[in-house]
Each structure stands twice: as structure tokens, then as C-alpha cells.
Scaffold this active site. Structure first.
Site, mmCIF file in Angstrom:
data_model
loop_
_atom_site.group_PDB
_atom_site.id
_atom_site.type_symbol
_atom_site.label_atom_id
_atom_site.label_comp_id
_atom_site.label_asym_id
_atom_site.label_seq_id
_atom_site.Cartn_x
_atom_site.Cartn_y
_atom_site.Cartn_z
ATOM 1 N N ASP A 101 -22.269 35.945 118.403
ATOM 2 C CA ASP A 101 -23.323 36.098 117.394
ATOM 3 C C ASP A 101 -23.299 34.963 116.378
ATOM 4 O O ASP A 101 -23.345 35.176 115.166
ATOM 5 C CB ASP A 101 -23.174 37.452 116.695
ATOM 6 C CG ASP A 101 -24.428 37.872 115.933
ATOM 7 O OD1 ASP A 101 -25.498 37.269 116.187
ATOM 8 O OD2 ASP A 101 -24.341 38.782 115.094
ATOM 9 N N GLU A 131 -24.039 32.821 122.525
ATOM 10 C CA GLU A 131 -24.576 32.618 121.174
ATOM 11 C C GLU A 131 -23.682 31.704 120.342
ATOM 12 O O GLU A 131 -23.404 31.968 119.168
ATOM 13 C CB GLU A 131 -24.828 33.952 120.461
ATOM 14 C CG GLU A 131 -26.137 34.586 120.870
ATOM 15 C CD GLU A 131 -26.605 35.675 119.905
ATOM 16 O OE1 GLU A 131 -26.547 35.464 118.674
ATOM 17 O OE2 GLU A 131 -27.046 36.720 120.395
ATOM 18 N N ASP A 241 -23.142 38.110 128.352
ATOM 19 C CA ASP A 241 -24.050 39.086 127.759
ATOM 20 C C ASP A 241 -25.266 39.154 128.666
ATOM 21 O O ASP A 241 -26.155 38.305 128.607
ATOM 22 C CB ASP A 241 -24.437 38.648 126.341
ATOM 23 C CG ASP A 241 -25.423 39.602 125.679
ATOM 24 O OD1 ASP A 241 -25.776 40.623 126.298
ATOM 25 O OD2 ASP A 241 -25.841 39.322 124.542
#
Length: 341
Positions: A101, A131, A241
Site C-alpha cells: 500500500d 503497490e 494481490d
């Protein structure tokens, strides 16, 4: 991940004069998040964390990293396991897959330190990351110097891998484009060896949001075809992910040679949900969502005489709050180990 987050970390660059769609709104949010990051001069904040070092990030195409400067501190070489692995564990392959993230700029330095602390604790041989942003990669290169860092992109946000230099030998890497992605997604593929065994390592961040299921399934087919087609003397590992729902996987189907590691290990409930808004408070959302977005797939080598790796253990990591009051990411990390059977 799902929409409705405080900051949606899955998108690409805004294209002018596009019709307003879910995808373009999603992309616009990411562009603004990236602009906010650099406007806040977060690169300077990262640099201050190891003041005195003048290293710049390595370029994606550079295959061999230079020796780390002496002023860099290896935060991943301090654990007893890193200094002296036992004979029993030495033959085991371990990996972590984690969407970190990086586009959420709140407490980003503290959260990057958190990731490094888990590298110290688990000393994984392979790390799959999603990310990432350029300053985050720069931080990892300066703090985790016992790892080779491989990037799946250079702009905005992207995936990456980390290989423990003392255990995994890097051969080459490539990025496989997803031609119809609206969110800058691709497949990062790395060839390596571990204890003389050939490895094909893959990571990706598949298309996000429920409304993009068709593109996500198309991307999954690319991944599965790559895994299936690898030479039979190569062990193939994918982690990332995936944003997948079980119904989507059922529609695509897994090749008979490929297994979902969580399923192979008995579908243990304690490591089922990797994106869990009930337990993880990093994002403020008006609903509870518990999803197994982050998945690991294995296709063992099948050639006679070649060691056949099998999954041995899986756990979720990053479930402890940091001193800043937040978690390392809004996703839990997935830790897996494999043994030769």
C-alpha cells in the site's frame, strides 16, 4: 482491494478527454495520490531516515547491483536465522507476498520500517511486493542490502521482488504486459536458482474492483498459461494481490499441475482473509469486507531426479499495530515455506 477505501491504491494515470467511467475515476484518484506524495516531499522524508547516504535508486534494467555503501545499515541481517540458518531449515525455501500500500502516504516511513522488521524476523528467501512506489524501493535498497531488488515498473506504482543474495541466485527478469489493463498492471517474471534448483518466480497485482472481473480473469489466464508452460525441471511460484473472487477462479480453472497453496495446506481459517476491514483499521470504510485477495500458487518441477518442492507452512503477518498506531499495510502479508519432498 475494493472501492470505498480512504485512498484507493489501484490505478494508473489519468487520460485527458476520456469519458467518465469507474476506471477513469479510479485512475484519477491514483494520479492525485501520487501527486500528493511528491508534493509532500516524501522522498526527503525517506532520505532523512538514513541521513548521509547519497545513493540513488537503481534502474529497472540494471541486473547486478553494486556493493552497498558502508554507511547503509542492513536491517535484514540482524536475526539469528540470517546469521546462521540451521541445517534443517537451510534446504527450505521461504517467501513473503505483500501488497504494501505504498500509495497511502500516511505514516509511510514507519510502515516501510515495519516491512523491514518482518524481513528481519522471517528472513524470507523471496519477497513479492505490490503497490510499490519509487521512494519505497529506494528505502528498501538502502535498508535491506542483503536482498536484490527487482522492479516491475518505474513510474507511478508497480510490483517488485526481493531475492536474498546469499540463498537465491538471480538469472534474469522480464515484465509481461497485460494489453487491455486500465490500471497499469503487468506480470513480473524472474528466473533464478535456489540450492541448484531452477525457479521461475512471478508476481502481479491483478485488476482491481468487482466491476473488472473480466479483465482480471483474462490476466489470470495469462499467469496460469505461463506457469503451465514452464519447463518441467523448473519450480514455478506465483504470489501477489490477485483481487480474485473464488467464483472467478472457478470460471478460469487452474491447470492440473498448479495448486493454490492455501487450499493445499488445508484451507486453514486463520490465514484465509488477507484483506480484512474488520481486523485491519488502516482504511476507513463504511462496510466490513473479508477477502482472500492475496494468493500463492505453486507448480512443482516434474522432471525425474529434480527435487519436488511442496508447501509446508502458511501464516499471515503484519497483524500487529506499529508504534504509529497503524499496520504495515491495509493487507496482511502472506508467509509461506516449502520443503523438498
Amino acid at each position: 482491494m475494493l472501492p470505498g477505501r480512504k485512498r484507493l491504491g489501484d490505478g494508473g494515470r489519468e487520460t485527458l478527454k476520456q469519458p467518465e467511467t469507474t476506471a477513469t475515476r479510479h485512475i484519477g484518484l491514483i494520479t492525485r495520490a501520487i501527486n500528493k506524495f511528491f508534493e509532500a516531499d516524501m522522498e526527503r522524508v525517506f532520505e532523512e531516515d538514513f541521513e548521509g547516504s547519497e545513493d540513488s535508486p537503481q534502474k529497472k534494467k540494471q541486473k547486478v547491483e553494486k556493493e552497498p555503501p558502508k554507511e547503509c545499515i542492513d536491517l535484514t541481517g540482524d536475526s539469528p536465522a540470517a546469521r546462521k540458518p540451521s541445517d534443517e531449515d537451510d534446504a527450505n525455501l521461504s517467501l513473503i507476498s505483500w501488497n504494501v500500500d505504498g500509495l497511502d502516504t500516511d505514516n509511510l516511513v514507519e510502515r516501510a520500517r515495519g516491512l523491514c522488521s518482518y524481513l528481519v524476523l522471517y528472513t524470507p528467501d523471496v519477497v513479492f511486493l505490490q503497490e510499490l512506489i519509487p521512494p519505497y524501493v529506494q528505502y528498501l535498497r538502502k535498508r535491506a542490502v542483503s536482498y536484490l531488488v527487482i522492479e516491475g515498473g518505474e513510474d507511478a506504482y508497480f510490483t517488485g521482488m526481493m531475492l536474498k543474495k546469499s540463498r537465491v541466485k538471480f538469472l534474469e527478469s522480464e515484465t509481461v504486459p497485460f494489453p487491455t489493463t486500465q490500471m497499469m498492471r503487468n506480470l513480473l517474471v524472474t528466473q533464478a536458482t535456489f540450492k541448484g534448483q531452477k525457479l521461475c518466480l512471478m508476481t502481479s497485482h491483478l485488476e482491481s474492483c468487482k466491476g473488472h472481473a473480466q479483465e482480471r480473469m483474462k490476466q489470470l489466464r495469462v499467469v496460469m498459461q505461463r506457469m503451465k508452460d514452464a519447463p518441467d525441471d523448473v519450480t514455478v511460484l506465483f504470489g501477489g494481490d490477485t483481487n480474485l473472487r473464488d467464483a472467478e477462479v472457478a470460471k478460469v480453472g487452474l491447470p492440473s499441475s498448479v495448486c493454490d497453496v492455501w487450499e493445499r495446506l488445508g484451507r486453514q481459517e486463520h490465514c484465509r482473509y488477507t484483506w480484512d476491514t474488520r481486523a485491519n483499521s488502516n482504511k476507513t470504510v463504511p462496510f466490513v469486507s473479508r477477502c482472500r485477495f492475496d494468493r500463492v500458487y505453486l507448480r512443482p518441477a516434474s522432471k525425474e531426479g529434480v527435487p519436488r518442492l511442496g508447501p509446508d507452512h502458511m501464516a499471515l503477518i503484519g497483524t500487529e499495530k506499529l508504534d504509529c498506531g497503524r499496520y504495515t499495510s491495509d493487507h496482511w502479508g502472506v508467509y509461506c515455506s516449502f520443503t523438498a519432498g
